[in-house]
Design an enzyme around this catalytic site. Structure first.
Site, short mmCIF file in Angstrom:
data_model
loop_
_atom_site.label_atom_id
_atom_site.label_comp_id
_atom_site.label_asym_id
_atom_site.label_seq_id
_atom_site.Cartn_x
_atom_site.Cartn_y
_atom_site.Cartn_z
CE LYS A 1 -4.06 1.61 7.53
NZ LYS A 1 -4.82 2.52 6.67
CG HIS B 1 -4.53 10.36 3.17
ND1 HIS B 1 -5.55 10.28 4.09
CD2 HIS B 1 -3.66 9.37 3.48
CE1 HIS B 1 -5.30 9.27 4.92
NE2 HIS B 1 -4.17 8.71 4.57
CE1 TYR C 1 -0.29 8.48 4.78
CE2 TYR C 1 1.92 9.38 4.61
CZ TYR C 1 0.68 9.34 5.24
OH TYR C 1 0.45 10.16 6.33
NE ARG D 1 3.47 13.17 10.97
CZ ARG D 1 2.88 12.15 10.33
NH1 ARG D 1 2.73 10.99 10.92
NH2 ARG D 1 2.46 12.28 9.09
CG ASP E 1 -2.15 0.87 1.02
OD1 ASP E 1 -2.52 1.10 -0.15
OD2 ASP E 1 -2.74 1.30 2.02
CD GLU F 1 -6.62 4.42 5.04
OE1 GLU F 1 -5.91 3.70 4.31
OE2 GLU F 1 -6.16 5.13 5.96
CG ASP G 1 -6.11 -0.13 3.47
OD1 ASP G 1 -6.23 -1.26 3.96
OD2 ASP G 1 -5.11 0.59 3.64
#
Lengths: 427, 427
Positions: free
Chosen positions: B262, B142, B137, B151, B135, B208, B242
């Site tokens: 996941k 996103h 990213y 963060r 997977d 997702e 997902d």
């Protein structure tokens, strides 16, 4: 009930060296290519490889419920899927066939000709088609060393570490058996003094000393495996070198974990030693430092006393042993790992592989990676040939070995031996 | 060279609704169980499923180099391994067989009886045996949303994000086709006010919105795939949900990435739409914000204009569309992802699957997860039935759809539709 195949008094009519990893009490399973270019499932006693496909065709497994072609396959997946009851019947039968008291095969020259092979007549293959591969991070000493080096020495263990057998998914397609060489990977790194990443060969290729276990079909989607049942789904173990590129890893791993730093190759020893064969070597595991959640609490001895060592052999030189560790140092055991993995309903299939994570012991000579042994390269390791190593050089061969020993019986894994080649170039 | 099967003027003698995802220009591939309990590989035009195994047996693929049983299999892996040249020959032939000008099958009632099925006569299966699943990213929006929430809003994107198509390994064993329900997972979480973790059902189950591509055999261990070759190894795409458990993820994911959050389930739409069918919908991708390393630089249009939407259907109520996004928003394209994945020599096999990562667009109504849509639950989403959702409730069904549209032709993926069941309990 003691397993008949584990009887320490049993001797084989096949020759077994005193220090062999493969006495008649071992009976590991593997897949090999024979001198006739046939792929078959086999076992090994001493330095003799045994073709189980041929044995089965000759009727030696009569009475055990096995399909005709169960051993005439290029992976162990279907045999493993038959479940523990069948593994035990087969292992016990093999012990009987090769018992020094049993002359049926011993005295049948024709049968022996098609069943027995010298090791130089066969070529070991990957024993299973690995559907999914998970790697854990279960050695407290390793996690502490890494945390000390890269994060905060005062809080080396992350807050979740004592609660979770931390694991992550790895790549199955690049798992290879002992003997297959590996190219130094290329990739992105961020050199210490740079603002932007650069592309090139990894400068910090490392091994990771691990054990890995192979599972059978265990559960359906949604269904957790209770900890008291977990070991029933573990077929056996191999020694595992989880090759790592530390500079690629450092730049890529936040926030989703290591990826290209790991998936260029992982090497396993080719004979799967069954959990049954390891029964006599059970020991207590480390005491929990913090209370563990109920689903992870277990009874009895779930750790195994398996001596491990890593050697580096520079091209044309003698090998130097650089680490001596033990599987018993693992803080989280296999039953906890498998239970945790399925507590959310994740399905486990026959041929899945789960790595322990790097196995470091309490002393600096028991660390399971060059990263730790040379402490980020600060303390190079001396080789017998006078050279030094911070990490692995091109044409070095890394050799890992594992064995148990007790009351005069030794059960071992043989070795996983891999040469690091220079960066790949198209011929 | 234009692909004959993509000819926009072609019409089929099979009925196709005006808004169908499956005109004769699509010709996706899937695996289904027929009314006679036979598993076969098939395609679909309008609402008619077509048994390719039967078509092949009847001689309709004469002249194309195919093994006899290539479509009589329970996965597409072998057909995909035959390579792009073969896929194109087969897709073009299917277009010819069902072209309104061609009467050979149209007028053969006996053949039609064994080849054609109504959708309610078949049951779609997982189309491939997924060897490895990765997977990525790759949506900047996103990654920025997640970075802002968890963060630092001022440094939402991590330093490596604009240089690396960040990816990680996922679990293949829990990938399921549309229609298979999923249990709410249990696991460890650290509640906001707690010092120690607790065990129980996830309270923050999320979807997702992703696309995923399926590969063919691409390279050997050690061998990188140059970016200009990468697309040749992509067979096709599916819409991909997902499933994620945000509370489990938060507690477990440092430092090795998401794991149990996941791997309890991931759902895919069952028809693989070929990259060839998507040719007309190529568009320019986002301009790089920072220079990219040479191995990731590409020429031409590598992004695809695929409309995506997510709907939630509470039990017994009408569905509410909660997100409208587009695959073209991806910052890193598939060619870059595949090239990056192999730059270290990692081998890619037929049937491997690679997810895009959550596809969020620039506006709040285009975010690809409830985490972002409800902004950690701060802004609940209103449903048509008057209820609200921060995350997914038990018995909600999540539906994702994808389609391209241009010049009156629509190529779609159908849907991936999954009900979330309560926590598993042993009957």
């Amino acid at each position: 009930m003691p397993l008949s195949a584990n009887n320490p008094d049993r001797k084989s009519w096949l020759h077994v060296d005193k220090n062999s990893d493969f006495p008649i009490q071992n009976i590991p399973f593997g897949v090999f290519l024979t001198r006739d270019d046939i792929i078959t499932i086999g076992t090994r006693i001493g330095d003799t490889a045994i073709d189980l496909g041929a044995l089965h065709q000759l009727g030696y497994f009569k009475g055990i419920p096995l399909t005709e072609d169960i051993f005439l396959q290029d992976t162990l997946n279907d045999f493993i899927a038959d479940g523990r009851k069948t593994w035990r019947l087969v292992r016990d039968r093999i012990a009987d066939i090769f018992d020094s008291e049993n002359t049926s095969l011993k005295n049948n020259k024709k049968h022996k000709e098609v069943v027995l092979f010298r090791l130089d007549e066969i070529e070991m293959q990957l024993p299973v088609l690995i559907g999914d591969y998970t790697d854990f991070y279960s050695s407290k000493e390793h996690a502490t060393n890494v945390g000390t080096m890269f994060r905060d020495p005062d809080n080396a263990l992350l807050p979740n570490w004592l609660h979770i057998p931390v694991g992550y998914h790895g790549r199955s397609s690049s798992i290879i058996p002992s003997g297959i060489p590996v190219h130094r990977p290329q990739g992105q790194t961020l050199p210490g003094d740079a603002k932007e990443p650069v592309f090139g060969p990894s400068k910090l290729v490392d091994f990771e000393l691990e054990m890995a276990f192979i599972t059978t079909d265990a559960n359906d989607l949604g269904e957790p495996i209770p900890i008291e049942e977990a070991e029933a789904y573990i077929f056996g173990l191999v020694v595992f070198n989880d090759w790592s590129a530390r500079d690629i890893q450092k730049w890529e791993y936040v926030p989703l974990g290591p990826f290209l730093a790991k998936n260029f190759a992982s090497s396993i020893s080719p004979w799967i030693v069954t959990l049954d064969a390891l029964e006599p070597y059970r020991v207590e595991g480390p005491k929990p430092i913090k209370p563990q959640l109920e689903y992870l609490q277990y009874k009895g001895k779930k750790s195994f006393d398996i001596n491990l060592e890593v050697a580096i052999q520079p091209k044309g030189a003698k090998e130097t042993v650089v680490s001596k560790s033990n599987f018993k140092y693992m803080y989280w055991n296999m039953a906890q790992q498998l239970t945790h993995h399925t507590v959310n309903g994740c399905p486990i299939n026959s041929g899945d592989m789960m790595g322990s994570g790097t196995i470091s012991g309490p002393t600096p000579d028991s660390y399971g990676s060059m990263l730790e042994l040379s402490w980020r390269g600060e303390n190079p390791i001396k080789m017998k040939d006078g050279t030094e190593r911070k990490f692995i050089n091109d044409h070095d061969t890394v050799i890992m070995r594992g064995f148990c020993e007790k009351d005069g019986t030794r059960i071992g894994f043989g070795e996983v031996k891999t040469e690091l080649l220079p960066v790949f170039s198209k011929k």
